[in-house]
Design an enzyme around this catalytic site. Structure first.
Site, PDB file in Angstrom:
ATOM      1  N   GLU A 102     -11.151  -1.391  -3.888  1.00 43.35           N
ATOM      2  CA  GLU A 102     -10.494  -0.708  -2.781  1.00 43.35           C
ATOM      3  C   GLU A 102      -9.370   0.190  -3.286  1.00 43.35           C
ATOM      4  O   GLU A 102      -9.098   0.279  -4.494  1.00 43.35           O
ATOM      5  CB  GLU A 102      -9.947  -1.722  -1.770  1.00 43.35           C
ATOM      6  CG  GLU A 102      -8.824  -2.602  -2.304  1.00 43.35           C
ATOM      7  CD  GLU A 102      -8.368  -3.652  -1.303  1.00 43.35           C
ATOM      8  OE1 GLU A 102      -9.061  -3.898  -0.297  1.00 43.35           O
ATOM      9  OE2 GLU A 102      -7.291  -4.259  -1.542  1.00 43.35           O
TER      10      GLU A 102
ATOM     11  N   ASP B 249       0.820  -1.221   0.000  1.00 38.54           N
ATOM     12  CA  ASP B 249       0.000   0.000   0.000  1.00 38.54           C
ATOM     13  C   ASP B 249       0.852   1.269   0.000  1.00 38.54           C
ATOM     14  O   ASP B 249       0.691   2.154   0.852  1.00 38.54           O
ATOM     15  CB  ASP B 249      -0.945   0.024   1.212  1.00 38.54           C
ATOM     16  CG  ASP B 249      -1.682  -1.281   1.421  1.00 38.54           C
ATOM     17  OD1 ASP B 249      -1.950  -1.970   0.421  1.00 38.54           O
ATOM     18  OD2 ASP B 249      -1.985  -1.619   2.578  1.00 38.54           O
TER      19      ASP B 249
END
Length: 369
Positions: free
Chosen positions: A235, A50
């Site tokens: 997401e 991420d």
């Protein structure tokens, strides 16, 4: 006379070999300089899921998921993260938000620094969004303090992966969340809302994408293993304004991040449209960036974007693995990688394919030598 001829020949020979020596020396020096200052290779760090980067006042600020704390990197060369300064800026003390700190992002808004992240108290179904604040000019100075939990809807549904962007004088937040609490199937959707300020929503949440396409709904891994329940994923939404300002694109991640099928999709809206109207958004039918088995790159996703130091180039920063799934003995092997993106004549991004880690890439333009 013979003596003069001999002397002249000797001078020519010395000059000839000297020229060859100088030529080789200059050529070797040039090649060495180019090799040393102009290239980088992926990954930027051995591990780092991420990844997020922000370029501000000549410096890059970088973060990635650490799980139990928030760490900030600072450097003038984003491709040299291994030697960047780093600092732990926050360790949770409240049990309700002390577990599974995911996808932190740092933003500079109204003269202050804000870090957005998601966490829970040990039950992943309770993930919520939080924001920290620091009023120092340098985020390495002072202290980040808890500003608020961001309430995304009256029922406090699951919410992760918040990203903030400004568009035409308005502040927006996009994130991944559930429509309702999970029973036996988890469906992560992309939402958008206006912000009253950096920690409070100024409108109701608006759903702009659900995982409805086949490539967005892959949760079974290559070895046949699955999570405890069905998970369909949208997401990690990231805003990407087109060069002419014609479009607001949102690049998001789909399918399970534990699979090699994790890929990036794209939503696009006309910049003049109402971003809170679901009909303003068009979804690309196929992934815009996906695994490349031929290059040994799998599970490409959860990206962010950054500009080169001189502002002339756009780059995607994403995580990926070198194998189809994480080897059991190694744990999470997702690592941050960067590569340049281009734009087509219609103001749509062109991502290409994820490049092999052995490929030498030119550093972003304007990077200091």
């Amino acid at each position: 006379m013979q003596k003069l001829v001999y002397i002249a020949t000797l001078i020519l020979a010395v000059t000839f070999f000297a020229c060859i020596g100088n030529s080789k020396s200059n050529s070797e020096k040039k090649a060495a300089a180019e090799k040393q200052t102009a290239i980088f290779t992926n990954p930027l760090l051995p591990v780092g899921p991420d990844p997020w980067a922000l370029h501000h006042n000549g410096l890059y600020y970088y973060m990635h998921t650490m799980g139990d704390r928030l760490v900030l990197w600072k450097t003038d060369d984003i491709t040299n993260l291994k030697e960047a300064d780093q600092k732990t800026i926050w360790i949770p003390t409240d049990p309700s938000n002390s577990k599974d700190l995911w996808a932190p992002e740092i933003h500079f808004l109204d003269g202050k620094w804000y870090v957005y992240f998601a966490s829970d108290g040990g039950n992943t179904d309770d993930h919520q969004l939080y924001v920290l604040e620091n009023n120092n000019a340098d985020p390495f100075d002072g202290e980040f303090v808890m500003r608020a939990r961001i309430s995304t809807d009256p029922d406090n549904n699951w919410a992760i992966d918040a990203s903030i962007f400004e568009h035409r004088g308005e502040l927006y937040m996009i994130w991944s969340g559930w429509q309702t609490r999970r029973v036996d199937t988890e469906t992560q959707c992309i939402y958008i809302a206006k912000m009253k300020n950096p920690w409070i929503l100024g409108s109701e949440r608006v759903l702009i994408s659900k995982p409805e396409l086949d490539w967005e709904r892959k949760y079974v891994n290559v070895d046949g293993s699955t999570p405890d329940h069905i998970i369909y994923v949208n997401e990690g939404p990231q805003p990407l304004i087109s060069p002419s300002g014609k479009f607001v694109h949102v690049i998001y991640s789909a399918s399970g991040c534990w699979t090699p099928y994790y890929a990036l999709g794209m939503l696009s809206a006309d910049a003049n449209a109402d971003l809170l109207d679901p009909d303003s958004w068009t979804k690309a039918g196929e992934p815009v960036f996906r695994q490349s088995p031929e290059n040994g790159v799998y599970g490409t996703g959860h990206n962010s974007f950054f500009k080169s130091p001189d502002g002339k180039e756009d780059y995607i920063l994403y995580h990926a693995r070198d194998t189809e799934m994480d080897p059991p003995v190694k744990g999470d092997t997702r690592s941050p990688r960067a590569q340049k993106i281009d734009w087509d004549e219609n103001d749509y991004p062109v991502f290409g394919v994820p490049l092999e880690t052995s490929k030498a890439l030119r550093k972003p333009s304007g990077t200091k030598e």
